[in-house]
Design a protein around this motif. Structure first.
Motif, PDB file in Angstrom:
ATOM      1  N   ARG B  13       0.881  -1.186   0.000  1.00 17.76           N
ATOM      2  CA  ARG B  13       0.000   0.000   0.000  1.00 17.76           C
ATOM      3  C   ARG B  13       0.905   1.219   0.000  1.00 17.76           C
ATOM      4  N   GLY B  14       0.619   2.150  -0.916  1.00 13.72           N
ATOM      5  CA  GLY B  14       1.544   3.254  -1.088  1.00 13.72           C
ATOM      6  C   GLY B  14       2.861   2.647  -1.550  1.00 13.72           C
ATOM      7  N   ARG B  16       4.852   1.094   0.611  1.00  6.50           N
ATOM      8  CA  ARG B  16       5.286   0.128   1.602  1.00  6.50           C
ATOM      9  C   ARG B  16       4.621  -1.215   1.423  1.00  6.50           C
ATOM     10  N   VAL B  18       2.768  -3.948   3.205  1.00  5.20           N
ATOM     11  CA  VAL B  18       2.079  -3.983   4.497  1.00  5.20           C
ATOM     12  C   VAL B  18       1.658  -5.387   4.904  1.00  5.20           C
ATOM     13  N   GLY B  39      -2.413  -0.460  12.664  1.00  2.00           N
ATOM     14  CA  GLY B  39      -1.451  -0.391  11.568  1.00  2.00           C
ATOM     15  C   GLY B  39      -0.788  -1.718  11.245  1.00  2.00           C
ATOM     16  N   THR B  44      -6.330  -4.320   5.846  1.00  2.00           N
ATOM     17  CA  THR B  44      -5.803  -4.688   4.535  1.00  2.00           C
ATOM     18  C   THR B  44      -6.067  -6.165   4.243  1.00  2.00           C
TER      19      THR B  44
END
Ligand SMILES: Nc1ncnc2c1ncn2[C@@H]1O[C@H](COP(=O)(O)OP(=O)(O)OP(=O)(O)O)[C@@H](O)[C@H]1O
Ligand SMILES: [Mg+2]
Lengths: 266, 239
Positions: B13-14, B16, B18, B39, B44
């Motif tokens: 994601r982005g 990174r 994850v 987090g 996700t």
């Protein structure tokens, strides 16, 4: 078909379903029903603005044998109001679906993407029909707007314009991250079409390249269709072609909007 | 039998990564808890299970089909972490709309509303409800479809203890009826209520276990402490 081999009855996914389209349209109309002020503005505002135009040109003399300016402009505005209003309302409504998470959720249900978009088209198309009936009635009775052709054709064109506004609104919302941005798409999408649609300057008097642009903008055809109804008592072939072009543009925009609805996002 | 199998799942994601190559299975007819700090990748992972998350590699299979397959959409229910319902509709209108999408009718909608304890306020606009009540409307909108697999992202946040116990009772009743539930939480107290536990930390699966087993492995009766012990043990190995 035997009962033993039939799997449990489940709604089929991804196929267009008139039932789900209708359920979605009903849901959108229910949301609208809880928002009295929006309904009031949607139904009354076009008539009020048209009244302003009426007063503006009331005392301006017209050349003999020519239609009055108000007859020409007022009639055109009957097609432009629903387009603008429905574009705005839909782009905000769809943006809300995106930001509130309901869109992501809907995409996990059996609802097909096109069901969702057609549901919006149907709901706001119905609202536009009501709006058009009110505005056309007020225009022809209170403001004495003269239409040579049938007023029901005017309503029809207004509804097709509204659906075009809905479709472009759904598409535009895909490119907006916030309501501020969504509102700004209004001038981007609406004003160029308004300037070039043939109301301010007839299309055949524009510079060639402006004519070329005007000819690919759907609102031009909507305005031409209305002018046809204003001129001739019977529905003309040109008018039907224009209506078909506007409807086709609306369908194209809906298909593009469906393509922007990604089920999987990062 | 397994309702969900995940094999070597990697998600970015982005910029990174994850989820770092997760593999596990979720059995049918049980409540599987997905626990981990904020987090750690719970949401996700759930998005991958319902098929709305782009994944880099690996496989997610739900009821024998790739996650997100069209014919899974009526069989898998998803409740997002933030309530995703229409604020400008009443509770009943919301639940009825989702009922219609799953081919259900108003009696089922009333049952779902009662299941989340909102029968008294069914005619209220969601806009006028508290955060916890909105979450319950969101839950009812998934329950109404009677899905075989229910994916619930922190469904009990902000609820009072009485209601929380009631809802966990419902989750277990659904599981007993053969449904599969995946419930995320970051409250370890709730871990004890799950049949199975998946513990996530920074995108790694650090335990795929049961509460009893976790207590034994983490050498503590307190699940939170057992979890911390497991993390420390891992870090010692890594160091
Ligand atoms: N849209 C996004 N774009 C980029 N990174 C994201 C996005 N959403 C989440 N992340 C990152 O992915 C990681 C996992 O997030 P995720 O939402 O899955 O965690 P979580 O375990 O559900 O946390 P919480 O308990 O706070 O809900 C986080 O580091 C987060 O910053
Ligand atoms: Mg989360």
């Amino acid at each position: 078909m035997t009962a033993t081999t039939t799997p449990p009855v489940r709604a089929a996914a991804t196929h267009l379903s008139p039932r789900l389209t209708a359920a979605t349209a009903a849901r959108v109309l229910r949301q609208l029903r809880h928002d009295r002020r929006t309904i009031a503005m949607m139904l009354v505002l076009p008539s009020v603005l048209l009244g302003l135009l009426y007063l503006l040109w009331k005392d301006v003399p017209t050349l003999p044998g020519q239609p009055s300016i108000f007859d020409r402009v007022g009639l055109t505005m009957l097609g432009i109001f629903p387009f603008v209003v429905m574009f705005l309302v839909t782009s905000i409504a769809m943006l809300r679906e995106r930001t509130s998470g309901t869109l992501e959720r809907l995409l996990t249900t059996p609802l097909a993407r096109l069901d969702l978009l057609l549901g919006y088209g149907l709901a706001f198309g119905l609202a536009a029909a009501l709006q058009a009936v009110i505005t056309v009635t007020v225009a022809t009775t209170v403001y004495g707007l003269d239409v040579t052709g049938s007023v029901s054709l005017v309503v029809l064109i207004a509804v097709v314009d509204a659906v075009l506004g809905v479709a472009l609104g759904l598409l535009a919302s895909a490119f907006a991250r916030s309501e501020f941005q969504a509102v700004q798409f209004m001038p981007v999408v609406v004003l160029p079409q308004f300037f070039l649609c043939g109301l301010l300057v007839p299309v055949d008097q524009m510079a060639g390249w402006l004519q070329a642009i005007s000819h690919v903008l759907p609102l031009t055809y909507a305005v031409e269709a209305l002018q046809e109804v204003g001129r001739s008592a019977a529905a003309t072939g040109t008018m039907w072609t224009d209506v078909a072009i506007v409807a086709g543009a609306a369908l194209l925009a809906l298909a593009l909007a469906a393509a922007t609805l990604r089920r999987r996002t990062s | 039998m397994d309702a969900v199998t995940v094999t070597d799942l990697v998600v970015d994601r982005g910029r990174r990564q994850v989820l770092n190559g997760l593999s596990f299975a979720v059995p049918v007819g049980q409540v599987t808890g997905l626990l981990g700090p904020s987090g750690s990748g719970k949401t996700t992972l759930m998005r991958a299970v319902v098929g709305v998350q782009q994944v880099r590699s690996g496989e997610v299979t739900v009821l024998g089909r790739p996650a997100g397959s069209p014919d899974l959409r009526s069989r898998v229910g998803y409740v997002t972490q933030a309530p995703s319902v229409y604020e400008d509709l009443t509770v009943r209108e919301n639940v009825r709309y989702f009922a219609s999408l799953y081919g259900m009718r108003s009696p089922e909608a009333e049952v779902a509303i009662a299941d989340v304890g909102l029968s008294d306020g069914a005619g209220q606009l969601v806009r006028d409800l508290s955060g916890g009540q909105r979450g319950r409307v969101s839950l009812a909108c998934a329950l109404v479809g009677c899905p075989e697999v229910l994916v619930l992202d922190e469904p009990t946040v902000g609820l009072d203890p009485v209601l929380r116990v009631e809802l966990w009772g419902r989750f277990h009743a659904l599981a007993a009826a053969g449904r599969t539930l995946i419930v995320s939480s970051h409250v370890m107290e709730e871990a004890g209520r799950c049949d199975r536990l998946l513990l996530l930390r920074d995108g790694d699966l650090i335990a795929d276990s049961t509460p009893t087993q976790l207590r034994a492995d983490g050498r503590s009766e307190d699940l939170e402490e057992a979890f911390l012990n497991l993390i420390r043990a891992r870090e010692d190995v890594a160091a």
